[in-house]
Design an enzyme around this catalytic site. Structure first.
Site, PDB file in Angstrom:
ATOM      1  N   ASP A 236      -3.819   4.214  -2.894  1.00 39.43           N
ATOM      2  CA  ASP A 236      -5.061   4.787  -2.375  1.00 39.43           C
ATOM      3  C   ASP A 236      -5.151   6.227  -2.839  1.00 39.43           C
ATOM      4  O   ASP A 236      -4.306   7.053  -2.476  1.00 39.43           O
ATOM      5  CB  ASP A 236      -5.070   4.728  -0.851  1.00 39.43           C
ATOM      6  CG  ASP A 236      -5.162   3.297  -0.358  1.00 39.43           C
ATOM      7  OD1 ASP A 236      -4.299   2.867   0.405  1.00 39.43           O
ATOM      8  OD2 ASP A 236      -6.096   2.606  -0.798  1.00 39.43           O
TER       9      ASP A 236
ATOM     10  N   SER B 216       0.863  -1.181   0.000  1.00 39.74           N
ATOM     11  CA  SER B 216       0.000   0.000   0.000  1.00 39.74           C
ATOM     12  C   SER B 216       0.898   1.230   0.000  1.00 39.74           C
ATOM     13  O   SER B 216       1.500   1.572   1.015  1.00 39.74           O
ATOM     14  CB  SER B 216      -0.882   0.004   1.250  1.00 39.74           C
ATOM     15  OG  SER B 216      -1.607   1.223   1.323  1.00 39.74           O
TER      16      SER B 216
ATOM     17  N   MET C  95     -12.854  -3.355   2.382  1.00 38.97           N
ATOM     18  CA  MET C  95     -12.151  -2.553   3.377  1.00 38.97           C
ATOM     19  C   MET C  95     -12.294  -3.240   4.720  1.00 38.97           C
ATOM     20  O   MET C  95     -13.417  -3.507   5.165  1.00 38.97           O
ATOM     21  CB  MET C  95     -12.747  -1.154   3.458  1.00 38.97           C
ATOM     22  CG  MET C  95     -12.517  -0.276   2.239  1.00 38.97           C
ATOM     23  SD  MET C  95     -10.784  -0.049   1.860  1.00 38.97           S
ATOM     24  CE  MET C  95     -10.193   0.686   3.382  1.00 38.97           C
TER      25      MET C  95
ATOM     26  N   HIS D 133      -0.514  -1.082  -4.687  1.00 37.10           N
ATOM     27  CA  HIS D 133      -1.841  -0.542  -4.360  1.00 37.10           C
ATOM     28  C   HIS D 133      -1.711   0.943  -4.043  1.00 37.10           C
ATOM     29  O   HIS D 133      -0.930   1.328  -3.168  1.00 37.10           O
ATOM     30  CB  HIS D 133      -2.396  -1.289  -3.137  1.00 37.10           C
ATOM     31  CG  HIS D 133      -3.780  -0.902  -2.726  1.00 37.10           C
ATOM     32  ND1 HIS D 133      -4.916  -1.442  -3.307  1.00 37.10           N
ATOM     33  CD2 HIS D 133      -4.209  -0.025  -1.782  1.00 37.10           C
ATOM     34  CE1 HIS D 133      -5.981  -0.917  -2.717  1.00 37.10           C
ATOM     35  NE2 HIS D 133      -5.583  -0.060  -1.798  1.00 37.10           N
TER      36      HIS D 133
ATOM     37  N   GLY E 109       0.297  -2.807   4.295  1.00 37.88           N
ATOM     38  CA  GLY E 109       0.774  -1.463   4.623  1.00 37.88           C
ATOM     39  C   GLY E 109       1.686  -1.470   5.830  1.00 37.88           C
ATOM     40  O   GLY E 109       2.615  -2.271   5.927  1.00 37.88           O
TER      41      GLY E 109
ATOM     42  N   GLY F  96      -9.353   5.669   4.723  1.00 35.41           N
ATOM     43  CA  GLY F  96      -8.808   7.020   4.800  1.00 35.41           C
ATOM     44  C   GLY F  96      -7.434   7.123   5.425  1.00 35.41           C
ATOM     45  O   GLY F  96      -6.647   7.989   5.058  1.00 35.41           O
TER      46      GLY F  96
ATOM     47  N   SER G 172       1.064  -2.531   8.692  1.00 30.43           N
ATOM     48  CA  SER G 172       0.828  -3.669   9.607  1.00 30.43           C
ATOM     49  C   SER G 172       1.733  -4.848   9.324  1.00 30.43           C
ATOM     50  O   SER G 172       1.973  -5.674  10.202  1.00 30.43           O
ATOM     51  CB  SER G 172      -0.628  -4.142   9.477  1.00 30.43           C
ATOM     52  OG  SER G 172      -1.502  -3.060   9.576  1.00 30.43           O
TER      53      SER G 172
ATOM     54  N   MET H  68      -7.178   9.561  -2.676  1.00 29.94           N
ATOM     55  CA  MET H  68      -8.170  10.157  -1.785  1.00 29.94           C
ATOM     56  C   MET H  68      -8.421  11.623  -2.167  1.00 29.94           C
ATOM     57  O   MET H  68      -7.467  12.345  -2.492  1.00 29.94           O
ATOM     58  CB  MET H  68      -7.670  10.057  -0.331  1.00 29.94           C
ATOM     59  CG  MET H  68      -7.393   8.619   0.100  1.00 29.94           C
ATOM     60  SD  MET H  68      -6.841   8.542   1.817  1.00 29.94           S
ATOM     61  CE  MET H  68      -6.438   6.794   1.945  1.00 29.94           C
TER      62      MET H  68
ATOM     63  N   HIS I 148      -7.001   2.411  -6.121  1.00 32.83           N
ATOM     64  CA  HIS I 148      -8.198   2.350  -5.254  1.00 32.83           C
ATOM     65  C   HIS I 148      -8.752   3.768  -5.169  1.00 32.83           C
ATOM     66  O   HIS I 148      -8.235   4.601  -4.434  1.00 32.83           O
ATOM     67  CB  HIS I 148      -7.741   1.810  -3.890  1.00 32.83           C
ATOM     68  CG  HIS I 148      -8.845   1.722  -2.868  1.00 32.83           C
ATOM     69  ND1 HIS I 148      -8.596   1.346  -1.578  1.00 32.83           N
ATOM     70  CD2 HIS I 148     -10.178   1.946  -2.933  1.00 32.83           C
ATOM     71  CE1 HIS I 148      -9.714   1.343  -0.886  1.00 32.83           C
ATOM     72  NE2 HIS I 148     -10.697   1.698  -1.690  1.00 32.83           N
TER      73      HIS I 148
ATOM     74  N   GLY J 128      -2.680   2.461   9.588  1.00 30.62           N
ATOM     75  CA  GLY J 128      -2.450   2.278  11.023  1.00 30.62           C
ATOM     76  C   GLY J 128      -3.690   2.064  11.864  1.00 30.62           C
ATOM     77  O   GLY J 128      -3.643   2.188  13.088  1.00 30.62           O
TER      78      GLY J 128
ATOM     79  N   MET K 186     -10.757   6.272  -3.821  1.00 36.15           N
ATOM     80  CA  MET K 186     -11.557   6.625  -2.640  1.00 36.15           C
ATOM     81  C   MET K 186     -12.027   8.064  -2.839  1.00 36.15           C
ATOM     82  O   MET K 186     -11.629   8.993  -2.119  1.00 36.15           O
ATOM     83  CB  MET K 186     -10.713   6.496  -1.372  1.00 36.15           C
ATOM     84  CG  MET K 186     -10.141   5.102  -1.204  1.00 36.15           C
ATOM     85  SD  MET K 186      -8.786   5.087  -0.031  1.00 36.15           S
ATOM     86  CE  MET K 186      -9.516   4.126   1.256  1.00 36.15           C
TER      87      MET K 186
ATOM     88  N   ASP L 204      -8.168  -4.947   2.496  1.00 41.42           N
ATOM     89  CA  ASP L 204      -7.425  -3.695   2.527  1.00 41.42           C
ATOM     90  C   ASP L 204      -7.608  -2.995   3.867  1.00 41.42           C
ATOM     91  O   ASP L 204      -8.662  -2.456   4.166  1.00 41.42           O
ATOM     92  CB  ASP L 204      -7.945  -2.804   1.383  1.00 41.42           C
ATOM     93  CG  ASP L 204      -7.187  -1.517   1.252  1.00 41.42           C
ATOM     94  OD1 ASP L 204      -7.543  -0.719   0.364  1.00 41.42           O
ATOM     95  OD2 ASP L 204      -6.243  -1.294   2.042  1.00 41.42           O
ATOM     96  N   GLY L 205      -6.540  -3.069   4.699  1.00 39.38           N
ATOM     97  CA  GLY L 205      -6.604  -2.352   5.985  1.00 39.38           C
ATOM     98  C   GLY L 205      -6.189  -3.240   7.143  1.00 39.38           C
ATOM     99  O   GLY L 205      -6.891  -4.195   7.458  1.00 39.38           O
TER     100      GLY L 205
HETATM  101  C1  DX5 Z   1      -6.635   2.589   4.488  1.00 38.68           C
HETATM  102  C2  DX5 Z   1      -5.820   2.128   3.293  1.00 38.68           C
HETATM  103  C3  DX5 Z   1      -4.952   0.903   3.528  1.00 38.68           C
HETATM  104  C4  DX5 Z   1      -3.937   1.053   4.587  1.00 38.68           C
HETATM  105  C5  DX5 Z   1      -3.119  -0.208   4.741  1.00 38.68           C
HETATM  106  O1  DX5 Z   1      -7.545   3.574   4.075  1.00 38.68           O
HETATM  107  O2  DX5 Z   1      -6.722   1.787   2.239  1.00 38.68           O
HETATM  108  O3  DX5 Z   1      -4.279   0.604   2.309  1.00 38.68           O
HETATM  109  O4  DX5 Z   1      -3.087   2.116   4.275  1.00 38.68           O
HETATM  110  O5  DX5 Z   1      -2.138   0.025   5.659  1.00 38.68           O
HETATM  111  P1  DX5 Z   1      -2.233  -0.512   7.181  1.00 38.68           P
HETATM  112  O6  DX5 Z   1      -1.555  -1.878   7.181  1.00 38.68           O
HETATM  113  O7  DX5 Z   1      -1.482   0.497   7.982  1.00 38.68           O
HETATM  114  O8  DX5 Z   1      -3.671  -0.577   7.545  1.00 38.68           O
HETATM  115 ZN    ZN Z   2      -6.795   0.879  -0.443  1.00 41.99          ZN
END
Ligand code: DX5
Ligand code: ZN
Length: 224
Positions: free
Chosen positions: A34, A7, A136, A32, A196, A141, A198, A36, A65, A144, A67, A174-175
């Site tokens: 994101d 991510s 999700m 990936h 990401g 958004g 994690s 936004m 993605h 962490g 968003m 995702d997340g």
């Molecule tokens: C959240 C994102 C995720 C996130 C993944 O809105 O779509 O991609 O950044 O990272 P972690 O592992 O920190 O949740």
């Molecule tokens: Zn995403």
């Protein structure tokens, strides 16, 4: 086959070229991004010009993605910048079926993204024109956050819906896809993992981190 996708909102933005080089060597399967708009989610990230720059650094698929509200406005822009897969949120202001047709019309994989509280019924009349579903597993958004436990059941419910409809979209999660969550999301039916803070962006040696994560996922997959 389970795939891992860094991510990129979690990456070191001052060092993206080297990060992608390391992740490629470590075995990342896709990237990936994101996107936004500060409207659909209260945050901003990156745009097509950055994507166009990064496109030159790897041949791996770019997974966008969106968003954002009214995602149709941006599909061609990101397709032109080098996207391979684009997901749009069913909850955004959009004509979902037309947006998916537009993505496929550009020769890209078309995905539907669902926020944690959104029922799978939103997919009922578009599952047949969907290449992947991005579930999700945190509220969208920000990186962490904490995995929402009821998403395990949502993943397996989606697997049942896919089987019942005789279609074959991938299930992307995702997340907060952590080392604790990975075996369970795989067991419930996920195959594309967005990784990401994690599980991946936790050290400077991204090649080693990606390689170890890939091995962990492969082992977890075999245990199912
Ligand atoms: C959240 C994102 C995720 C996130 C993944 O809105 O779509 O991609 O950044 O990272 P972690 O592992 O920190 O949740
Ligand atoms: Zn995403």
């Amino acid at each position: 086959m389970a795939l891992i996708g860094p991510s990129m909102m979690c990456a070191d933005w001052g060092n993206l070229k080297e990060s992608i080089r390391q992740l490629d060597r470590g075995g990342a399967d896709f990237y990936h991004f994101d996107i936004m708009d500060g409207n659909f989610v209260p945050n901003f990230t990156m745009g097509p010009d950055l994507l166009r720059t990064l496109r030159a650094y790897t041949d791996k698929p770019f997974d966008i993605h969106l968003m954002v509200e009214e995602p149709e406005r941006y599909i061609d822009m990101f397709a032109d910048a080098g996207a391979n897969w684009i997901s749009v949120h069913a909850e955004s202001k959009t004509h979902l079926q037309r947006a998916l047709q537009q993505i496929r019309g550009r020769g890209l994989k078309a995905g539907v993204a669902l926020n944690p509280s959104t029922p799978l019924s939103f997919l009922e009349y578009v599952i047949d024109v969907t290449d992947y579903v991005c579930l999700m597993t945190v509220n969208p958004g920000f990186a962490g956050q904490t995995f929402i436990p009821s998403m395990y059941r949502k993943i397996s419910d989606l697997r049942e819906m896919i089987q019942a409809n005789g279609v074959h979209p991938e299930i992307q999660v995702d997340g907060n896809i952590s080392f604790e969550a990975i075996p369970q999301v795989l067991e419930h039916g996920a195959s594309w993992l967005v990784c990401g803070t994690s599980s991946l962006f936790r050290s400077d040696n991204l090649e080693q981190a990606a390689s170890e994560l890939k091995s962990f996922v492969a082992t977890a997959r075999k245990m199912i």
